[in-house]
Design an enzyme around this catalytic site. Structure first.
Site, PDB file in Angstrom:
ATOM      1  N   THR B  43       0.934  -1.275   0.069  1.00 42.35           N
ATOM      2  CA  THR B  43       0.037   0.153   0.021  1.00 42.35           C
ATOM      3  C   THR B  43       0.774   1.343  -0.062  1.00 42.35           C
ATOM      4  O   THR B  43       1.775   1.366   0.851  1.00 42.35           O
ATOM      5  CB  THR B  43      -0.986  -0.061   1.180  1.00 42.35           C
ATOM      6  OG1 THR B  43      -1.521  -1.245   1.500  1.00 42.35           O
ATOM      7  CG2 THR B  43      -1.859   1.187   1.015  1.00 42.35           C
ATOM      8  N   GLN B  44       0.693   1.981  -0.930  1.00 40.64           N
ATOM      9  CA  GLN B  44       1.713   3.360  -1.108  1.00 40.64           C
ATOM     10  C   GLN B  44       0.644   4.473  -0.968  1.00 40.64           C
ATOM     11  O   GLN B  44       1.209   5.641  -0.853  1.00 40.64           O
ATOM     12  CB  GLN B  44       2.448   3.366  -2.421  1.00 40.64           C
ATOM     13  CG  GLN B  44       3.387   2.144  -2.326  1.00 40.64           C
ATOM     14  CD  GLN B  44       4.333   2.181  -3.452  1.00 40.64           C
ATOM     15  OE1 GLN B  44       4.298   3.088  -4.226  1.00 40.64           O
ATOM     16  NE2 GLN B  44       5.226   1.395  -3.585  1.00 40.64           N
TER      17      GLN B  44
END
Lengths: 247, 266
Positions: B43-44
């Site tokens: 997850t960025q």
């Protein structure tokens, strides 16, 4: 058991020539030596009751519980080896959490009991393990309503209206058959369950016992919880009175 | 099937010009790619997001507010999302940030509570325990470079004590008598401090609700990712109460006099 000592009872992974697995039958014997456990499936819920034999007066009252909670809405009562019951309860909690993670809804009692039956059955397949020395009554309320299942050491899993396992199961079953289970309320079932446990307890042969009871259903908001102390006391009182007029 | 004829019969990758024959024909590389060729991605960024959560202490406990919007970028995608979640009988957790991560958090907390209740020892998790647990989870996830992209407010009332604290995607925690996440930390927090600090023990439930309503209205005017539909959670000795959806009364008359941007004829 004429074939005992013929060498076919040393492992659960070997059949006897007449097609039996003795280790499983011995496990059943271990269940039969234990205090009785009963389960009632009634109109609006389920009730579990256990005759917990007290093997020492030094034990703290309420110690070594044989009814355990698996999930919010599911409980289990065991007859047989206490430690095996703990192991199965822990496994049941894991299975319940796994089912919940998969379907994102509370598991049904049937799903759970089926999974634990597979678990019990796996212990009848290998020479390195012994089958569980317990019969387990799973009870709870789910989207299908109240349900009650018994898992035996062989891995068989069956649903019941009324179930009894352990030493006094025969007498308990006869008493359960006299009841109209599908018409009883949970409160009535608590009274009946207490009465049956008191009846099957053999005063002359056995030590003291403690009555352990839990329930789940409309009365508890669908949660599996111990029967409240006042109702338990009332049930025990009535059970003792009924015992005097019994026989 | 590779439909580019210039790729046919060329086992080598001529993108690299080994013999210096520049200019080389640029051709698309249609060989199957390994999904993880660029290593695993975590997850960025958040995807479906909730904006601010506000919470204050008042005389009888804690009051919390959050609107019902889950945005997809700047699109107001879901307008009926509940961002205040009760945990047991004593605690409410309010979330800003990624809403799927928040749903995951709700599931984790459900499992923890079940594990706790199966012990049947009469102990229940209170706001202090929930906050400590969540701070450990959030920090553990950021340490795996895979954070749960939320900022959480955890408020509750148990054993006669009120509790209000914060934890975010980095595992940072702090507490105060007024807390706000997201854009609310800039817009609402000063207003909340002015109204609440020093009055924590005299503010009534009605006054507390008025303060929150006022701040939610200011946020709706100023925050382009907010909504005029919101809910209020009240946690007191009586337990947890989460209101239904409330509607903010707003007036946009002033908009006519704004000059300088937008479609104007003069």
């Amino acid at each position: 058991m004429t074939s005992i000592g013929t060498g076919y009872d040393l492992s659960a992974s070997t059949y006897s020539p007449d097609g039996r697995i003795f280790q499983v039958e011995y496990a059943t014997k271990a269940v039969e030596n234990s205090g009785t456990a009963i389960g009632l499936r009634v109109k609006d819920g389920i009730v579990l009751g256990v005759e917990k034999l007290i093997h020492s007066k030094l034990l703290v009252p309420g110690a070594n519980r044989r009814i355990q909670t698996v999930d919010r809405h599911i409980g289990m009562a065991t007859a047989g080896l206490l430690a095996d019951g703990r192991n199965v309860a822990n496994r049941a909690r894991d299975e319940s959490s796994q089912i919940r993670g998969l379907w994102r809804e509370p598991p049904t009692v049937k799903e759970l009991a089926d999974r634990l039956a597979l678990y019990a059955q796996a212990y009848t397949l290998y020479s390195s393990v012994r089958p569980f020395g317990i019969s387990t009554i799973f009870g709870g309320v789910d989207k299908t309503g109240p349900s009650l299942f018994v898992v035996e050491p062989s891995g068989v899993c069956l649903g019941y209206h009324g179930a009894a396992v352990g030493k006094g199961r025969q007498l308990a079953k006869t008493e359960l058959e006299k009841l109209k289970l599908s018409e009883l309320s949970m409160r009535e079932a608590v009274i009946e369950a207490a009465r049956i446990i008191y009846i099957v307890h053999d005063d002359n042969k056995e030590k003291e016992f403690e009555l352990e009871m839990s329930w789940a259903g409309d009365e508890t908001g669908g949660l599996h919880v111990p029967v409240p102390a006042d109702l338990l006391a009332e049930a025990e009182q009535k059970a003792r009175e009924a015992l005097e007029t019994f026989e | 099937m590779d439909h580019f004829p210039t790729n046919w019969g060329r086992p080598r990758n001529d993108m690299f010009d080994a013999y210096g024959t520049y200019p080389i024909h640029q051709r698309p590389d249609n060989r199957p790619k390994d999904t993880f060729a660029d290593s695993v991605q975590r997850t960025q960024q958040p995807i479906v997001t909730g904006t601010s959560v506000l919470a204050i202490k008042f005389k009888d406990g804690i009051m919390m507010a959050a609107d019902n919007l889950a945005s997809y970028g700047s699109l107001a995608r879901f307008k009926d999302v509940q961002r205040l979640h009760p945990v047991g009988r004593y605690t409410v957790i309010g979330a800003g940030g990624d809403m799927s991560d928040f749903q995951h958090i709700q599931h984790i907390l459900e499992e923890v509570q079940i594990a706790e209740s199966t012990q049947q020892d009469g102990h229940e998790l209170g706001p202090v325990e929930i906050h400590e647990y969540m701070s450990q989870v959030m920090y553990a996830r950021r340490s795996k470079l895979d954070p749960l992209w939320n900022s959480l407010l955890i408020g509750g009332f148990k054993d006669g004590k009120r509790f209000l604290s914060y934890v975010d995607l980095l595992g940072t925690t702090y507490s105060a008598s007024t807390l706000a996440t997201g854009f609310g930390a800039y817009i609402a927090q000063p207003l909340l401090r002015k109204a609440v600090e020093g009055h924590e023990d005299d503010l009534t439930a009605e006054q507390a609700q008025n303060i929150l309503e006022y701040c939610m209205r200011v946020l709706f005017y100023r925050d382009a990712r907010s909504l005029d539909k919101y809910q209020i959670a009240t946690i007191t000795a009586e337990g947890v109460n989460i209101s239904g959806s409330l509607k903010l009364q707003t007036s946009w008359d002033f908009a006519e006099n704004i000059r300088g941007y937008g479609a104007q004829t003069q």
